[in-house]
Scaffold this active site. Structure first.
Site, PDB file in Angstrom:
ATOM      1  N   ASP A  67       0.818  -1.215   0.000  1.00  0.00           N
ATOM      2  CA  ASP A  67       0.000   0.000   0.000  1.00  0.00           C
ATOM      3  C   ASP A  67       0.850   1.263   0.000  1.00  0.00           C
ATOM      4  OD1 ASP A  67       0.944  -0.347   2.602  1.00  0.00           O
ATOM      5  OD2 ASP A  67      -1.012  -0.867   3.421  1.00  0.00           O
ATOM      6  N   ASP A 136      -7.525  -3.237  14.455  1.00  0.00           N
ATOM      7  CA  ASP A 136      -8.899  -3.584  14.061  1.00  0.00           C
ATOM      8  C   ASP A 136      -8.939  -4.801  13.135  1.00  0.00           C
ATOM      9  OD1 ASP A 136      -7.811  -2.543  11.752  1.00  0.00           O
ATOM     10  OD2 ASP A 136      -9.281  -0.930  11.512  1.00  0.00           O
ATOM     11  N   HIS A 138      -7.176  -5.181  10.316  1.00  0.00           N
ATOM     12  CA  HIS A 138      -6.943  -4.935   8.882  1.00  0.00           C
ATOM     13  C   HIS A 138      -5.632  -5.561   8.410  1.00  0.00           C
ATOM     14  CE1 HIS A 138      -4.846  -0.791   9.744  1.00  0.00           C
ATOM     15  NE2 HIS A 138      -3.935  -1.708   9.581  1.00  0.00           N
ATOM     16  N   GLU A 143      -9.656  -2.299   5.549  1.00  0.00           N
ATOM     17  CA  GLU A 143     -10.290  -2.092   6.847  1.00  0.00           C
ATOM     18  C   GLU A 143     -11.509  -3.014   6.987  1.00  0.00           C
ATOM     19  OE1 GLU A 143      -8.764  -0.429   8.949  1.00  0.00           O
ATOM     20  OE2 GLU A 143      -7.927   1.441   8.188  1.00  0.00           O
TER      21      GLU A 143
END
Ligand code: PGA
Length: 262
Positions: A67, A136, A138, A143
């Site tokens: 990313d 979380d 991810h 996400e």
């Protein structure tokens, strides 16, 4: 999933680095998927050491990063391109043209994402993908509720991820870009091997949910339960809430040495 629990992040990173090094020795033109963040840093340091002291050769290795922030030029100190140059590429003998990071400054996001996917295919696909995990759950910047079929595309960071990453921007959340380009979960699932690393208590809940919870897009890393070769390297702190921790240790300790690095 195979869970490898080591006492601390250094032993866990060294064990993961041995898997990467073995692949490169067996396949000198291996295609690696790479990750940023604080998690892979000790692994990158170990690869640099192996290059310097053991001659680990990256001259034919090809890499694709997961990313990049949208709107940050590759020269920006916090761009993932700079992160990779600083922490790995500038310290090994990889050819710059063999390293790929999504273009955070593209004027045509869909075309740039499609070209990134095509470049991975043209390189023969990713042999081994490194992954961190967000608090979380991810992976990459996929996400919660990201589609399991997703490919490289634009995503919006959650407020939690913006807050988590503010530490890299002098603690100032307003400096953290709100958008990124990230490989999709489908892209990650196409890698032949996935290595997920997690360290520290802050990741314990996400690791337990990913390894032992139901497969759900609410915890993107849980999809790795469906991957044929997913190895999870964790320290004791991030493994602290795994129900079957003793069993994972038993399995790993019973393996012959050659299989531990495979
Ligand atoms: P970290 O980030 O390695 O900095 O904890 C991991 C991630 O957000 O994927």
């Amino acid at each position: 999933m195979e869970v490898i629990i080591k006492q601390g992040k250094l032993d866990a990173s060294r064990a993961a680095a041995r898997v990467v090094a073995r692949l490169i020795r067996e396949k000198p033109d291996a295609v690696l998927g790479l990750a940023t963040g604080s998690t892979p840093l000790p692994l990158y340091r170990e690869l640099v050491r192996m290059h310097r002291e053991e001659g680990l050769d990256f001259s034919r290795v090809v890499t694709f990063n997961l990313d990049e922030y949208l709107g940050l030029p590759p020269t920006h100190e916090q761009s993932y391109r700079q992160f990779m140059n600083r922490n790995l590429f500038d310290q090994i003998n990889i050819l710059p043209e063999n390293t790929h990071v999504p273009d955070g400054m593209t004027q045509d996001v869909p075309a740039s994402c499609a070209a990134y996917e095509q470049a991975i295919i043209d390189a023969g696909g990713i042999d081994l993908q490194l992954l961190g995990i967000g608090s979380d759950g991810h992976i990459g910047f996929n996400e919660p509720t990201s589609s399991f079929a997703s490919r490289t595309r634009i995503k919006t960071l959650t407020p939690q991820t913006v807050a988590d990453n503010a530490r890299f921007f002098d603690g100032d959340e307003s400096q953290v870009p709100r958008h990124c380009i990230t490989m999709g979960i489908g892209t990650i699932m196409d890698a032949r091997t996935n290595l997920l690393l997690a360290f520290g208590e802050g990741k314990a809940e996400a690791i337990a949910a990913s390894v032992e919870g139901p497969v759900t897009s609410m915890v993107p890393a849980s999809i790795l339960q469906h991957h044929p070769v997913a190895k999870v390297f964790v320290d004791e702190a991030s493994a602290s809430t795994l129900e079957l921790a003793d069993y994972y240790q038993w399995v790993y300790n019973g393996k012959p040495d050659w299989q531990k690095d495979a």
